[in-house]
Design a protein around this motif. Structure first.
Motif, mmCIF file in Angstrom:
data_model
loop_
_atom_site.group_PDB
_atom_site.id
_atom_site.type_symbol
_atom_site.label_atom_id
_atom_site.label_comp_id
_atom_site.label_asym_id
_atom_site.label_seq_id
_atom_site.Cartn_x
_atom_site.Cartn_y
_atom_site.Cartn_z
ATOM 1 N N ALA A 75 0.832 -1.209 0.000
ATOM 2 C CA ALA A 75 0.000 0.000 0.000
ATOM 3 C C ALA A 75 0.864 1.256 0.000
ATOM 4 O O ALA A 75 0.612 2.216 -0.750
ATOM 5 N N ALA A 76 1.915 1.246 0.821
ATOM 6 C CA ALA A 76 2.826 2.400 0.861
ATOM 7 C C ALA A 76 3.487 2.605 -0.500
ATOM 8 O O ALA A 76 3.635 3.738 -0.972
ATOM 9 N N GLN A 77 3.868 1.507 -1.136
ATOM 10 C CA GLN A 77 4.512 1.565 -2.453
ATOM 11 C C GLN A 77 3.617 2.252 -3.484
ATOM 12 O O GLN A 77 4.052 3.147 -4.218
ATOM 13 N N PHE A 78 2.353 1.836 -3.534
ATOM 14 C CA PHE A 78 1.455 2.322 -4.577
ATOM 15 C C PHE A 78 0.652 3.566 -4.183
ATOM 16 O O PHE A 78 -0.168 4.040 -4.966
ATOM 17 N N ILE A 79 0.885 4.085 -2.980
ATOM 18 C CA ILE A 79 0.226 5.331 -2.563
ATOM 19 C C ILE A 79 1.232 6.472 -2.479
ATOM 20 O O ILE A 79 1.036 7.540 -3.062
ATOM 21 N N ILE A 80 2.331 6.232 -1.766
ATOM 22 C CA ILE A 80 3.292 7.306 -1.503
ATOM 23 C C ILE A 80 3.980 7.796 -2.777
ATOM 24 O O ILE A 80 3.972 8.996 -3.087
ATOM 25 N N MET A 81 4.564 6.864 -3.541
ATOM 26 C CA MET A 81 5.351 7.282 -4.710
ATOM 27 C C MET A 81 4.502 7.923 -5.818
ATOM 28 O O MET A 81 4.909 8.942 -6.392
ATOM 29 N N PRO A 82 3.325 7.377 -6.152
ATOM 30 C CA PRO A 82 2.499 8.052 -7.163
ATOM 31 C C PRO A 82 2.036 9.437 -6.724
ATOM 32 O O PRO A 82 2.027 10.375 -7.529
ATOM 33 N N LEU A 83 1.651 9.577 -5.441
ATOM 34 C CA LEU A 83 1.197 10.877 -4.946
ATOM 35 C C LEU A 83 2.338 11.892 -4.945
ATOM 36 O O LEU A 83 2.148 13.061 -5.303
ATOM 37 N N LEU A 84 3.518 11.457 -4.536
ATOM 38 C CA LEU A 84 4.685 12.343 -4.572
ATOM 39 C C LEU A 84 4.975 12.781 -6.006
ATOM 40 O O LEU A 84 5.244 13.963 -6.271
ATOM 41 N N ALA A 85 4.911 11.828 -6.934
ATOM 42 C CA ALA A 85 5.187 12.134 -8.342
ATOM 43 C C ALA A 85 4.182 13.148 -8.885
ATOM 44 O O ALA A 85 4.560 14.111 -9.571
ATOM 45 N N PHE A 86 2.913 12.928 -8.578
ATOM 46 C CA PHE A 86 1.876 13.838 -9.043
ATOM 47 C C PHE A 86 2.066 15.229 -8.449
ATOM 48 O O PHE A 86 1.922 16.247 -9.142
ATOM 49 N N GLY A 87 2.395 15.282 -7.156
ATOM 50 C CA GLY A 87 2.621 16.569 -6.495
ATOM 51 C C GLY A 87 3.783 17.332 -7.110
ATOM 52 O O GLY A 87 3.688 18.533 -7.382
ATOM 53 N N LEU A 88 4.895 16.616 -7.364
ATOM 54 C CA LEU A 88 6.065 17.258 -7.968
ATOM 55 C C LEU A 88 5.773 17.719 -9.391
ATOM 56 O O LEU A 88 6.165 18.822 -9.796
ATOM 57 N N ALA A 89 5.071 16.875 -10.160
ATOM 58 C CA ALA A 89 4.743 17.227 -11.544
ATOM 59 C C ALA A 89 3.795 18.419 -11.607
ATOM 60 O O ALA A 89 3.843 19.220 -12.553
ATOM 61 N N THR A 90 2.943 18.553 -10.602
ATOM 62 C CA THR A 90 1.972 19.654 -10.567
ATOM 63 C C THR A 90 2.609 20.960 -10.106
ATOM 64 O O THR A 90 2.352 22.028 -10.666
ATOM 65 N N LEU A 91 3.468 20.862 -9.096
ATOM 66 C CA LEU A 91 4.032 22.065 -8.487
ATOM 67 C C LEU A 91 5.202 22.654 -9.276
ATOM 68 O O LEU A 91 5.424 23.867 -9.245
ATOM 69 N N LEU A 92 5.941 21.795 -9.985
ATOM 70 C CA LEU A 92 7.138 22.257 -10.677
ATOM 71 C C LEU A 92 6.874 22.482 -12.168
ATOM 72 O O LEU A 92 6.035 21.800 -12.760
ATOM 73 N N PRO A 93 7.583 23.421 -12.787
ATOM 74 C CA PRO A 93 7.361 23.730 -14.211
ATOM 75 C C PRO A 93 8.017 22.697 -15.133
ATOM 76 O O PRO A 93 9.064 22.950 -15.735
ATOM 77 N N LEU A 94 7.394 21.538 -15.244
ATOM 78 C CA LEU A 94 7.933 20.465 -16.075
ATOM 79 C C LEU A 94 7.157 20.378 -17.388
ATOM 80 O O LEU A 94 5.966 20.669 -17.436
ATOM 81 N N SER A 95 7.831 19.939 -18.434
ATOM 82 C CA SER A 95 7.146 19.715 -19.713
ATOM 83 C C SER A 95 6.209 18.516 -19.563
ATOM 84 O O SER A 95 6.400 17.690 -18.664
ATOM 85 N N PRO A 96 5.189 18.397 -20.403
ATOM 86 C CA PRO A 96 4.257 17.259 -20.302
ATOM 87 C C PRO A 96 4.969 15.903 -20.334
ATOM 88 O O PRO A 96 4.624 15.007 -19.568
ATOM 89 N N GLN A 97 5.975 15.752 -21.203
ATOM 90 C CA GLN A 97 6.681 14.475 -21.314
ATOM 91 C C GLN A 97 7.445 14.138 -20.029
ATOM 92 O O GLN A 97 7.415 12.992 -19.556
#
Length: 322
Positions: A75-97
């Protein structure tokens, strides 16, 4: 054969060095590595076939022995890392790719390197292996679902196509590995000892293909991607540790969950990105492959030293009592 086993052990122990070397070589001379790109799926299949050869009934019995511990880890594997990734992708100015690439590696199951790091950290290795095995088996369903949930904001996602790819890259090779082990029995054991060498060759080849195919994009955005990968990985290690503490797990289990959450099957991430998105989307996975082996070794060393200090204190207190 013994000489080959020694070479395999040495290469396995210096894995991060070889990955880093290949990444630099591919960046300097990309045309020497781009041809490997069309073989990424096959290379990943070889790695997973090797994993199948190493699995045993005891790995899955561990799930039945302590389902709560394994459930917390998965559960930690499939909750923590995806949420962190989404948060970083949303907050930081990254290209779509790049954003999709970060989310992709975050949605992958744990990698087998986490089992080695847990062992070096004096953590609960049996728990680490069980969590890796279960998360890998669940990946064909959970990984596409999570990618659809978190990445469709940036690029179109086909969960059905991702499911088929993951089954081809992971489940079928693992099942074939298990079948071969069942049929050949002890005859496989000698071959298993050289698996670290085979796995390292395959992974560094994948990294070389990704870096070589994305040299220009890496030159433009490499430092930003590297920073995101480091933050993602370090937060995963930290939050994995605190998730285990929240459920009052023992220190060895806390180490196992921490390392299991922080270290991803980045080779799968690179493979999926290359097939379904773009070479640039595979770059976060390639960089993750380099970095998480460095950070994993550092964290494992820290955990081991902490355990040795506690053991030393225990020995001193027992000698005083005596």
């Amino acid at each position: 054969m013994k000489a080959l086993e020694k070479v395999s052990a040495f290469v396995g122990n210096t894995f991060a060095v070889w990955v880093l070397f290949m990444a630099v070589a591919a960046f300097i001379y990309p045309q020497g590595f781009t041809w490997i790109g069309e073989y990424i799926v096959w290379l990943l299949g070889i790695i997973m076939f090797g994993m199948g050869l190493t699995l045993s009934g005891s790995d899955f019995k561990e799930v039945a022995k302590r389902p709560k511990d394994v459930a917390v880890g998965v559960a930690a594997q499939f909750i923590i890392m995806p949420l962190l990734a989404f948060g970083l992708a949303t907050l930081l100015p990254l290209s779509p790719q790049v954003a999709v690439g970060v989310i992709l590696v975050g949605c992958c199951p744990g990698g087998t390197a986490s089992n080695v790091m847990t062992y070096l950290a004096k953590g609960d290795t049996a728990l680490s292996v069980a969590v890796t095995s279960v998360s890998t088996v669940l990946a064909p369903v959970l990984t596409p679902s999570l990618i659809l949930l978190f990445a469709s904001k940036w690029l179109p996602v086909s969960p059905g196509a991702l499911f088929i790819s993951i089954a081809q890259m992971i489940i079928i090779p693992i099942v074939l590995g298990i079948i071969v082990k069942m049929l050949l029995g002890k005859k496989v054991e000698a071959g298993v000892k050289v698996l670290p060498l085979v796995s390292v060759i395959c992974i560094v080849a994948i990294v070389g293909a990704v870096v070589g195919g994305s040299k220009e994009q890496i030159a433009a955005t490499g430092l930003a991607i590297f920073a995101v990968v480091i933050i993602h990985n370090m937060l995963g290690l930290l939050l994995g540790y605190w998730a285990a503490r929240l459920f009052r797990m023992s220190p060895p289990k806390q180490k196992a969950i921490s390392i299991e959450v922080g270290m991803q099957n980045s080779a799968l991430g690179a493979g999926l990105a290359s097939v379904h998105f773009s070479p640039l989307a595979a770059v976060p996975s390639a960089i993750f492959s380099v970095w998480h082996n460095i950070s994993g070794a550092l964290v494992a060393t820290y955990y081991r030293k902490q355990a040795e200090k506690l053991e030393a204190k225990g020995d001193r207190s027992s000698s005083k009592t005596a």
